[in-house]
Enzyme design. Structure first.
Site, PDB file in Angstrom:
ATOM      1  CG  ASP A  54      -2.197   0.814   0.977  1.00 23.25           C
ATOM      2  OD1 ASP A  54      -2.097   2.048   0.838  1.00 23.25           O
ATOM      3  OD2 ASP A  54      -3.277   0.214   0.910  1.00 23.25           O
TER       4      ASP A  54
ATOM      5  CE1 TYR B 292     -14.128   2.930  -7.736  1.00 22.33           C
ATOM      6  CE2 TYR B 292     -16.526   2.786  -7.534  1.00 22.33           C
ATOM      7  CZ  TYR B 292     -15.259   2.231  -7.362  1.00 22.33           C
ATOM      8  OH  TYR B 292     -15.139   0.981  -6.807  1.00 22.33           O
TER       9      TYR B 292
END
Length: 314
Positions: free
Chosen positions: A34, A140
């Site tokens: 991450d 999105y």
């Protein structure tokens, strides 16, 4: 044992998926990556700091750990994406293309999540079919439609084994929500336990497809473990579990906490939610790789409250 890389492992889905993959394949064989520090619950195995848009760094991590499978979860979600559309597009698209290129080089199998955000206001609302009109109204959703086409393209053009699910709203309790339009259904449980009034950013009757995180994780792994001959859809599969509105989940929680109060204060996320389906037809996933949800609203509510009460999270 094969080596697996989870990109975006610090997110809500990434945390639970990493935990489950490590129970199956061993903690040393699942690399959590991450751009930020990951949840303490997944620091028991290899962890890498990674900007998914850095193709060179990504390639180096894959080589270092001899990664064979990638679960690429890094993305800017629906509500946050509207605050910075250009960045959301860049992250969601460029990171996917970086991963798909690895499929041409060394990675044997790739997972990438799509979403019900691919659908728009002119999509059939009830039992939305696998193949239908997709005119999303958010960056999105636009990025997810484009991503689906890239996945199908890389499979048909280069033979990349890439697989995908169109997630409904995901509800879990092991990590914080990540900026999605359905996040109210995560936060509402902690507010009930703390005895606080919950301010809901969607209207009481806004019905949306939802899924408990345990089902979502299981669906993801089942899809990845299915024989490639069973995977007929290389864009993304519809999957479904339950559909409900905020008042429905409030009523279920109210049976456990009789004094719990809710206030409905719809904001800009209401318009996003209004463009999405009420329910999803996932018959293709059921027929082709035997998908079946296990949790309905009542069972999910009981499971979440039981786990929160025993202190799984603060």
């Amino acid at each position: 044992m094969k080596k697996i890389l989870v990109i975006g492992a610090g997110g809500q889905l990434g945390t639970e998926l990493t935990i489950k993959l490590r129970t199956i394949f061993g903690k040393d064989n699942v690399v959590a990556s991450d751009i930020r520090d990951v949840n303490e619950s997944i620091q028991d195995g290899p962890v890498e700091k990674l900007d998914a848009m850095d193709a060179k760094a990504l390639r180096e991590i894959v080589k270092k750990h001899q990664v064979e499978e990638v679960y690429h979860l890094a993305a800017i979600l629906s509500a946050k994406g509207e605050n910075n559309p250009r960045f959301a597009w860049d992250l969601n698209m460029n990171s996917l293309l970086n991963v798909l290129e690895l499929g041409r080089e060394s990675v044997k199998k790739i997972y990438w999540p799509s979403s019900i955000a691919v659908f728009g206001p002119d999509t059939p609302k009830d039992m939305t079919p696998q193949f239908t009109v997709m005119n999303p109204t958010t960056v999105y959703g636009i990025s997810k439609v484009a991503g689906e086409r890239w996945c199908a393209y890389y499979h048909h053009k280069y033979g990349v084994d890439v697989r995908s699910l169109r997630y409904p709203g995901l509800i879990g309790y092991k990590s914080l929500p990540g900026g999605g339009t359905t996040d109210y259904a995560v936060d509402i449980f902690s507010k009930a336990l703390k005895g606080e009034t919950f301010q809901c950013f969607l209207g009481a009757d806004t019905e949306l497809p939802m899924m408990y995180m345990e089902d979502a994780v299981r669906a993801t792994i089942e899809l990845m473990q299915a024989d490639s001959s069973a995977i007929k859809v290389r864009s993304s599969y519809n999957i479904a579990a339950m559909s409900f509105a905020p008042r429905h989940i409030y009523d279920k929680i109210k049976t456990h906490f009789t004094d719990f109060q809710i206030k409905y204060e719809p904001d800009y996320r209401q318009e996003i939610a209004d463009s999405w389906p009420n329910s999803i037809d996932d018959s293709a996933a059921q027929e082709q790789w035997n998908w079946q949800a296990k949790f309905d609203l009542e069972k999910m509510t009981e499971d979440i409250l039981m786990n929160l009460r025993v202190g799984v999270v603060d």
